[in-house]
Scaffold this motif. Structure first.
Motif, PDB file in Angstrom:
ATOM      1  N   LYS A  84       1.054  -1.178   0.196  1.00 62.50           N
ATOM      2  CA  LYS A  84      -0.065   0.127  -0.001  1.00 62.50           C
ATOM      3  C   LYS A  84       0.969   1.193  -0.033  1.00 62.50           C
ATOM      4  CE  LYS A  84      -4.100  -1.994   2.292  1.00 62.50           C
ATOM      5  NZ  LYS A  84      -4.605  -2.151   3.418  1.00 62.50           N
ATOM      6  N   GLU A 129       3.942   1.556  -1.325  1.00 63.11           N
ATOM      7  CA  GLU A 129       4.566   1.636  -2.450  1.00 63.11           C
ATOM      8  C   GLU A 129       3.568   2.056  -3.409  1.00 63.11           C
ATOM      9  OE1 GLU A 129       7.596   0.597  -3.975  1.00 63.11           O
ATOM     10  OE2 GLU A 129       8.040   1.330  -2.081  1.00 63.11           O
ATOM     11  N   PHE A 130       2.154   1.555  -3.398  1.00 67.46           N
ATOM     12  CA  PHE A 130       1.277   2.100  -4.363  1.00 67.46           C
ATOM     13  C   PHE A 130       0.870   3.425  -4.349  1.00 67.46           C
ATOM     14  CE2 PHE A 130      -3.277   2.119  -5.506  1.00 67.46           C
ATOM     15  CZ  PHE A 130      -3.017   1.742  -6.853  1.00 67.46           C
ATOM     16  N   ASP A 131       0.554   3.905  -3.148  1.00 64.83           N
ATOM     17  CA  ASP A 131      -0.301   5.073  -2.740  1.00 64.83           C
ATOM     18  C   ASP A 131       0.354   5.813  -1.508  1.00 64.83           C
ATOM     19  OD1 ASP A 131      -2.062   7.138  -2.745  1.00 64.83           O
ATOM     20  OD2 ASP A 131      -3.583   6.003  -1.772  1.00 64.83           O
ATOM     21  N   ASP A 180      -7.605  -1.049  -7.910  1.00 67.43           N
ATOM     22  CA  ASP A 180      -6.401  -0.840  -7.173  1.00 67.43           C
ATOM     23  C   ASP A 180      -5.641  -2.284  -7.358  1.00 67.43           C
ATOM     24  OD1 ASP A 180      -6.608   1.873  -6.606  1.00 67.43           O
ATOM     25  OD2 ASP A 180      -7.194   1.393  -4.490  1.00 67.43           O
ATOM     26  N   MET A 238      -1.902  -2.937  -8.596  1.00 62.51           N
ATOM     27  CA  MET A 238      -0.934  -3.361  -7.589  1.00 62.51           C
ATOM     28  C   MET A 238      -0.175  -4.820  -7.806  1.00 62.51           C
ATOM     29  SD  MET A 238      -2.125  -3.186  -3.610  1.00 62.51           S
ATOM     30  CE  MET A 238      -1.650  -1.801  -2.606  1.00 62.51           C
ATOM     31  N   LEU A 265       3.309  -4.655  -8.570  1.00 57.59           N
ATOM     32  CA  LEU A 265       4.210  -4.489  -7.377  1.00 57.59           C
ATOM     33  C   LEU A 265       4.438  -5.557  -6.256  1.00 57.59           C
ATOM     34  CD1 LEU A 265       3.032  -0.758  -6.130  1.00 57.59           C
ATOM     35  CD2 LEU A 265       5.087  -1.306  -7.140  1.00 57.59           C
TER      36      LEU A 265
END
Length: 140
Positions: A61, A63-65, A118, A122, A125
């Motif tokens: 999470k 890394e993503f947002d 998402d 994601m 990742l």
């Protein structure tokens, strides 16, 4: 001129026959691979059925947002990465690490912690996670 057309037609026919044979071989190989994957999935499922991956989820999470996720967290991103790699993924059989990551992502989506949009973004990742943790040379 007619001989050239017939020759080109014969060559095309041979090429199509060769492609048809190659496709038939591919289908057979795929069926065999599917059987092996199902057996591995059952073994991996048994291995990870009692595990959870909260640190891996948090790390992904982050890394993503980055903007939204960091506001409420008590630790830095590297803390969650380290705990994910050492505590959650390192004890899993190398053959099951990718299965564990896919299962984690599915559980996040099923529980509502991750939307379908998402999830799609994601997945890449998440596939890199075993590489980031030095558990595999190549991503899932």
């Amino acid at each position: 001129m007619v001989k050239k057309i017939i020759s080109v037609g014969a060559i095309l026919l041979l090429a199509l026959m060769a492609m048809d044979e190659a496709l038939a071989t591919t289908v057979t190989t795929t069926v065999t691979t599917t059987t092996i994957d199902e057996e591995e999935n059952q073994q991996c499922q048994r291995e990870i059925q009692t595990r959870s991956f909260p640190n891996c989820e948090t790390y992904l999470k982050l890394e993503f947002d980055r903007a939204d996720a960091t506001i409420m967290l008590p630790y830095a991103k590297k803390h969650y990465k380290r705990r994910c790699c050492r505590n959650e993924l390192s004890g899993i059989d190398k053959q099951c690490v990718c299965f564990a990551v896919r299962t984690m992502m599915k559980n996040m989506m099923d529980s509502g912690r991750l939307s379908a949009e998402d999830m799609e973004a994601m997945l890449e990742l998440a596939g890199d996670l075993p590489t980031v943790c030095n558990l595999r040379k190549y991503p899932c």
